[in-house]
Design a protein around this motif. Structure first.
Motif, PDB file in Angstrom:
ATOM      1  N   SER A  62      17.675  53.781 -34.004  1.00 23.41           N
ATOM      2  CA  SER A  62      17.230  52.385 -34.053  1.00 23.41           C
ATOM      3  C   SER A  62      18.301  51.499 -34.686  1.00 23.41           C
ATOM      4  CB  SER A  62      15.913  52.266 -34.830  1.00 23.41           C
ATOM      5  OG  SER A  62      16.089  52.613 -36.199  1.00 23.41           O
ATOM      6  N   ILE A  63      18.992  52.020 -35.702  1.00 20.69           N
ATOM      7  CA  ILE A  63      20.063  51.249 -36.334  1.00 20.69           C
ATOM      8  C   ILE A  63      21.225  51.076 -35.367  1.00 20.69           C
ATOM      9  CG2 ILE A  63      21.728  51.217 -38.240  1.00 20.69           C
ATOM     10  CD1 ILE A  63      19.683  52.885 -39.845  1.00 20.69           C
ATOM     11  N   ALA A  64      21.561  52.135 -34.634  1.00 17.67           N
ATOM     12  CA  ALA A  64      22.640  52.050 -33.648  1.00 17.67           C
ATOM     13  C   ALA A  64      22.300  51.039 -32.568  1.00 17.67           C
ATOM     14  CB  ALA A  64      22.892  53.424 -33.036  1.00 17.67           C
ATOM     15  N   LEU A  65      21.055  51.026 -32.129  1.00 15.68           N
ATOM     16  CA  LEU A  65      20.636  50.081 -31.089  1.00 15.68           C
ATOM     17  C   LEU A  65      20.719  48.653 -31.583  1.00 15.68           C
ATOM     18  CD1 LEU A  65      19.450  49.610 -28.277  1.00 15.68           C
ATOM     19  CD2 LEU A  65      17.178  49.928 -29.262  1.00 15.68           C
ATOM     20  N   GLU A  66      20.281  48.414 -32.820  1.00 12.69           N
ATOM     21  CA  GLU A  66      20.290  47.056 -33.360  1.00 12.69           C
ATOM     22  C   GLU A  66      21.699  46.518 -33.538  1.00 12.69           C
ATOM     23  OE1 GLU A  66      17.911  44.788 -34.020  1.00 12.69           O
ATOM     24  OE2 GLU A  66      16.588  46.168 -32.974  1.00 12.69           O
ATOM     25  N   HIS A  67      22.684  47.396 -33.716  1.00 10.94           N
ATOM     26  CA  HIS A  67      24.060  46.948 -33.947  1.00 10.94           C
ATOM     27  C   HIS A  67      24.977  47.254 -32.773  1.00 10.94           C
ATOM     28  CE1 HIS A  67      22.353  47.066 -38.042  1.00 10.94           C
ATOM     29  NE2 HIS A  67      23.206  46.091 -38.295  1.00 10.94           N
ATOM     30  N   ALA A  68      24.380  47.652 -31.650  1.00  6.66           N
ATOM     31  CA  ALA A  68      25.121  47.860 -30.404  1.00  6.66           C
ATOM     32  C   ALA A  68      26.278  48.838 -30.573  1.00  6.66           C
ATOM     33  CB  ALA A  68      25.629  46.528 -29.855  1.00  6.66           C
ATOM     34  N   VAL A  69      25.996  49.956 -31.235  1.00  6.78           N
ATOM     35  CA  VAL A  69      27.010  50.995 -31.392  1.00  6.78           C
ATOM     36  C   VAL A  69      26.435  52.323 -30.924  1.00  6.78           C
ATOM     37  CG1 VAL A  69      28.160  49.841 -33.314  1.00  6.78           C
ATOM     38  CG2 VAL A  69      26.336  51.482 -33.794  1.00  6.78           C
ATOM     39  N   ARG A  72      26.360  58.447 -32.062  1.00 12.64           N
ATOM     40  CA  ARG A  72      27.304  59.470 -32.506  1.00 12.64           C
ATOM     41  C   ARG A  72      28.424  58.863 -33.339  1.00 12.64           C
ATOM     42  NH1 ARG A  72      27.024  61.388 -26.419  1.00 12.64           N
ATOM     43  NH2 ARG A  72      27.252  59.140 -26.355  1.00 12.64           N
ATOM     44  N   ASP A  73      28.881  57.662 -32.951  1.00 17.15           N
ATOM     45  CA  ASP A  73      29.897  56.984 -33.755  1.00 17.15           C
ATOM     46  C   ASP A  73      29.335  56.631 -35.124  1.00 17.15           C
ATOM     47  OD1 ASP A  73      31.738  57.140 -31.712  1.00 17.15           O
ATOM     48  OD2 ASP A  73      31.288  55.148 -30.931  1.00 17.15           O
ATOM     49  N   LEU A  74      28.090  56.141 -35.138  1.00 18.66           N
ATOM     50  CA  LEU A  74      27.451  55.770 -36.406  1.00 18.66           C
ATOM     51  C   LEU A  74      27.370  56.967 -37.344  1.00 18.66           C
ATOM     52  CD1 LEU A  74      26.097  53.334 -37.803  1.00 18.66           C
ATOM     53  CD2 LEU A  74      23.924  54.117 -36.872  1.00 18.66           C
ATOM     54  N   ALA A  75      27.009  58.125 -36.800  1.00 13.34           N
ATOM     55  CA  ALA A  75      26.932  59.336 -37.622  1.00 13.34           C
ATOM     56  C   ALA A  75      28.315  59.734 -38.125  1.00 13.34           C
ATOM     57  CB  ALA A  75      26.315  60.476 -36.814  1.00 13.34           C
ATOM     58  N   GLN A  76      29.328  59.604 -37.280  1.00 10.06           N
ATOM     59  CA  GLN A  76      30.686  59.993 -37.676  1.00 10.06           C
ATOM     60  C   GLN A  76      31.234  59.056 -38.742  1.00 10.06           C
ATOM     61  OE1 GLN A  76      33.464  60.005 -34.447  1.00 10.06           O
ATOM     62  NE2 GLN A  76      35.189  60.665 -35.694  1.00 10.06           N
ATOM     63  N   TRP A  77      31.044  57.738 -38.581  1.00 11.86           N
ATOM     64  CA  TRP A  77      31.562  56.768 -39.547  1.00 11.86           C
ATOM     65  C   TRP A  77      30.971  56.990 -40.935  1.00 11.86           C
ATOM     66  CZ3 TRP A  77      30.268  52.142 -35.856  1.00 11.86           C
ATOM     67  CH2 TRP A  77      31.166  52.157 -34.777  1.00 11.86           C
ATOM     68  N   ASN A  78      29.740  57.532 -40.974  1.00 11.78           N
ATOM     69  CA  ASN A  78      29.052  57.673 -42.248  1.00 11.78           C
ATOM     70  C   ASN A  78      28.983  59.117 -42.734  1.00 11.78           C
ATOM     71  OD1 ASN A  78      27.747  54.831 -42.864  1.00 11.78           O
ATOM     72  ND2 ASN A  78      27.555  55.158 -40.655  1.00 11.78           N
ATOM     73  N   GLY A  79      29.676  60.029 -42.040  1.00 14.72           N
ATOM     74  CA  GLY A  79      29.718  61.411 -42.478  1.00 14.72           C
ATOM     75  C   GLY A  79      28.354  62.061 -42.533  1.00 14.72           C
TER      76      GLY A  79
END
Length: 290
Positions: A62-69, A72-79
């Protein structure tokens, strides 16, 4: 005698010690290859990482959808080794971190004591000295426009209002993902898309050509979900499907069947359809054919 007097005077001047240079102890010593601590850092074009604070009910998807990312990238950026283990109040970076460190680490740095440099405390790359005590940046020289007559031009208000309206190209890009009556219209912030009536098993098609960036049921209230990324920064979302017929990273054509209409996580069979421009949800009825 006059010659002896001149020689004596010269000898006295030679024996007098030269005055010591005045050194301000407060001035930082220059270090080769490094800027002085008191000088402002050079201005770069990089923007600082942006953080989102996890709220109750949020998921990685849901966070990835709200920020158009991409999730998998979101998980990688945040470890994130386990994307399902988010906690309320956790900071997440929705952009790649400038330092390369996970966002949770970077965001938590200001809470930990940093190294002392002079009279200011440095936390990572961020200086915690109060803003009012920082040296003021030198004023930038005025930049003359390449064409002076353009600097005097003003955009009429009517033109600014038109820029928010979809262009004919945007209209022609999308088609209806399913045939049916519109049950609920777009209403921000409560409803970020439209609900379209249908029967279980009705074909759901891609509204425009693009690539599938997410399939699954990781967003509460959306059921089985398909997300497709299109050109020009657009994203379409198809929710409550009974069956999904495509895979992540798959390229799809406009009108290609991607799912079957269903009622997963819904009180009745319907398609919840969204069009997003970047991270902002827009009214699909403004982009779909009349």
């Amino acid at each position: 005698m006059r010659l002896l007097a001149v020689l004596a005077l010269a000898a006295g001047c030679a024996s007098r010690p030269a005055p010591a240079p005045v050194v301000d102890a407060r001035s930082p010593k220059p270090v080769a290859g490094k800027p002085l601590a008191g000088k402002p850092a050079p201005i770069t074009k990089k923007q600082p990482a942006e953080f989102y604070t996890v709220k109750r009910g949020d998921t990685l998807y849901s966070i990835a959808l709200e920020h158009a990312v991409d999730p998998r990238d979101l998980a990688q950026w945040n470890g994130l080794d386990d994307p399902t283990r988010l906690r309320v109040g956790q900071p997440l970076s929705v952009r790649p971190s400038l330092s390369g460190a996970p966002a949770a680490t970077a965001a938590a740095e200001p809470e930990r004591p940093g190294a002392q440099v002079g009279s200011a405390r440095i936390v990572g790359r961020v200086e915690s000295r109060p803003l009012e005590s920082l040296p003021a940046l030198p004023p930038l020289p005025p930049r003359a426009p390449a064409r002076p007559e353009l600097a005097r031009m003003e955009v009429p208000k009517s033109e600014l209002e038109k820029s928010a309206v979809p262009t004919p190209a945007a209209y022609s890009q999308f088609i209806w993902p399913v045939k049916g009556k519109v049950l609920a219209e777009f209403s921000e912030p409560r409803r970020k898309g439209i609900d379209i009536d249908g029967k279980p098993g009705d074909p759901i098609v891609a509204a425009a050509p693009g690539h599938v960036t997410y399939i699954g049921s990781g967003i509460p209230g959306m059921g089985k979900l398909v997300v497709i990324r299109h050109d020009n920064g657009f994203i379409t979302v198809y929710a409550h499907n009974r069956n999904i017929l495509v895979k992540e990273k798959q390229a799809v054509a406009r009108g290609q069947r991607i799912a079957e209409l269903g009622s997963t996580d819904s009180e009745r069979p319907k398609l919840h359809f969204q069009i997003r421009k970047g991270a902002a949800a827009v009214d699909p009825l403004l982009y779909l054919p009349k």
